[in-house]
Design a protein around this motif. Structure first.
Motif, PDB file in Angstrom:
ATOM      1  N   UNK A 101       0.862  -1.178   0.000  1.00  0.00           N
ATOM      2  CA  UNK A 101       0.000   0.000   0.000  1.00  0.00           C
ATOM      3  C   UNK A 101       0.901   1.230   0.000  1.00  0.00           C
ATOM      4  N   UNK A 102       0.615   2.175  -0.893  1.00  0.00           N
ATOM      5  CA  UNK A 102       1.382   3.418  -0.905  1.00  0.00           C
ATOM      6  C   UNK A 102       1.120   4.191   0.379  1.00  0.00           C
ATOM      7  N   UNK A 103       2.155   4.778   0.936  1.00  0.00           N
ATOM      8  CA  UNK A 103       2.012   5.535   2.178  1.00  0.00           C
ATOM      9  C   UNK A 103       1.034   6.700   2.024  1.00  0.00           C
ATOM     10  N   UNK A 104       0.910   7.260   0.820  1.00  0.00           N
ATOM     11  CA  UNK A 104       0.001   8.380   0.592  1.00  0.00           C
ATOM     12  C   UNK A 104      -1.460   7.972   0.782  1.00  0.00           C
ATOM     13  N   UNK A 105      -1.766   6.683   0.630  1.00  0.00           N
ATOM     14  CA  UNK A 105      -3.130   6.191   0.763  1.00  0.00           C
ATOM     15  C   UNK A 105      -3.567   6.190   2.228  1.00  0.00           C
ATOM     16  N   UNK A 106      -2.611   6.024   3.123  1.00  0.00           N
ATOM     17  CA  UNK A 106      -2.920   5.964   4.551  1.00  0.00           C
ATOM     18  C   UNK A 106      -2.955   7.384   5.097  1.00  0.00           C
ATOM     19  N   UNK A 107      -4.139   7.836   5.472  1.00  0.00           N
ATOM     20  CA  UNK A 107      -4.298   9.209   5.945  1.00  0.00           C
ATOM     21  C   UNK A 107      -3.566   9.429   7.264  1.00  0.00           C
ATOM     22  N   UNK A 108      -3.863   8.594   8.253  1.00  0.00           N
ATOM     23  CA  UNK A 108      -3.186   8.707   9.534  1.00  0.00           C
ATOM     24  C   UNK A 108      -3.289   7.371  10.262  1.00  0.00           C
ATOM     25  N   UNK A 109      -2.321   7.079  11.086  1.00  0.00           N
ATOM     26  CA  UNK A 109      -2.308   5.845  11.862  1.00  0.00           C
ATOM     27  C   UNK A 109      -3.264   6.004  13.039  1.00  0.00           C
ATOM     28  N   UNK A 110      -4.138   5.032  13.215  1.00  0.00           N
ATOM     29  CA  UNK A 110      -5.097   5.073  14.309  1.00  0.00           C
ATOM     30  C   UNK A 110      -4.486   4.455  15.560  1.00  0.00           C
ATOM     31  N   UNK A 111      -3.964   3.245  15.431  1.00  0.00           N
ATOM     32  CA  UNK A 111      -3.307   2.553  16.540  1.00  0.00           C
ATOM     33  C   UNK A 111      -2.077   1.843  15.987  1.00  0.00           C
ATOM     34  N   UNK A 112      -1.199   1.432  16.876  1.00  0.00           N
ATOM     35  CA  UNK A 112      -0.004   0.702  16.466  1.00  0.00           C
ATOM     36  C   UNK A 112       0.332  -0.334  17.519  1.00  0.00           C
ATOM     37  N   UNK A 113       0.956  -1.420  17.098  1.00  0.00           N
ATOM     38  CA  UNK A 113       1.430  -2.439  18.034  1.00  0.00           C
ATOM     39  C   UNK A 113       2.621  -1.905  18.803  1.00  0.00           C
ATOM     40  N   UNK A 114       2.722  -2.295  20.045  1.00  0.00           N
ATOM     41  CA  UNK A 114       3.907  -2.007  20.840  1.00  0.00           C
ATOM     42  C   UNK A 114       5.002  -3.009  20.470  1.00  0.00           C
ATOM     43  N   UNK A 115       6.179  -2.895  21.073  1.00  0.00           N
ATOM     44  CA  UNK A 115       7.303  -3.772  20.718  1.00  0.00           C
ATOM     45  C   UNK A 115       7.002  -5.264  20.897  1.00  0.00           C
ATOM     46  N   UNK A 116       6.302  -5.637  21.959  1.00  0.00           N
ATOM     47  CA  UNK A 116       6.023  -7.059  22.201  1.00  0.00           C
ATOM     48  C   UNK A 116       5.063  -7.615  21.163  1.00  0.00           C
ATOM     49  N   UNK A 117       3.982  -6.891  20.891  1.00  0.00           N
ATOM     50  CA  UNK A 117       3.012  -7.349  19.895  1.00  0.00           C
ATOM     51  C   UNK A 117       3.624  -7.354  18.497  1.00  0.00           C
ATOM     52  N   UNK A 118       4.459  -6.361  18.192  1.00  0.00           N
ATOM     53  CA  UNK A 118       5.119  -6.309  16.892  1.00  0.00           C
ATOM     54  C   UNK A 118       6.039  -7.512  16.707  1.00  0.00           C
TER      55      UNK A 118
END
Length: 85
Positions: free
Chosen positions: A27-44
């Motif tokens: 997916x092109x980064x331009x398509x993603x408007x903004x990050x809603x949530x992100x995994x922390x280091x353990x989940x990643x």
């Protein structure tokens, strides 16, 4: 192995769900408007391990200690973040 569970994020209205690894595409980064949530280091790290197993049908088995000196082995020493270079 194609599914990775994702916890709910009630603050953002996201229910418990899963990642379907069979549906990976760029997916092109331009398509993603903004990050809603992100995994922390353990989940990643858990997701990366699961993805590795899904793609290779192999599981990474790490020793608990160095076989030569007996020092504790920490998995974070195995991979280096390329953004650190």
């Amino acid at each position: 192995m194609a599914f990775f569970p994702v916890p709910e994020f009630p603050l953002y209205g996201l229910d418990e769900s899963y990642v379907d690894l069979r549906l990976i595409w760029p997916v092109k980064q331009q398509v993603i408007a903004e990050r809603v949530v992100a995994f922390g280091p353990t989940a990643r790290a858990a997701l990366l391990g699961h993805l590795f197993t899904f793609l290779t049908a192999r599981r990474v088995v790490l020793p608990e200690a160095c076989s030569a000196c007996g020092a504790p082995f920490h998995p974070s020493t195995l991979l280096q973040d390329v953004r650190d270079e």
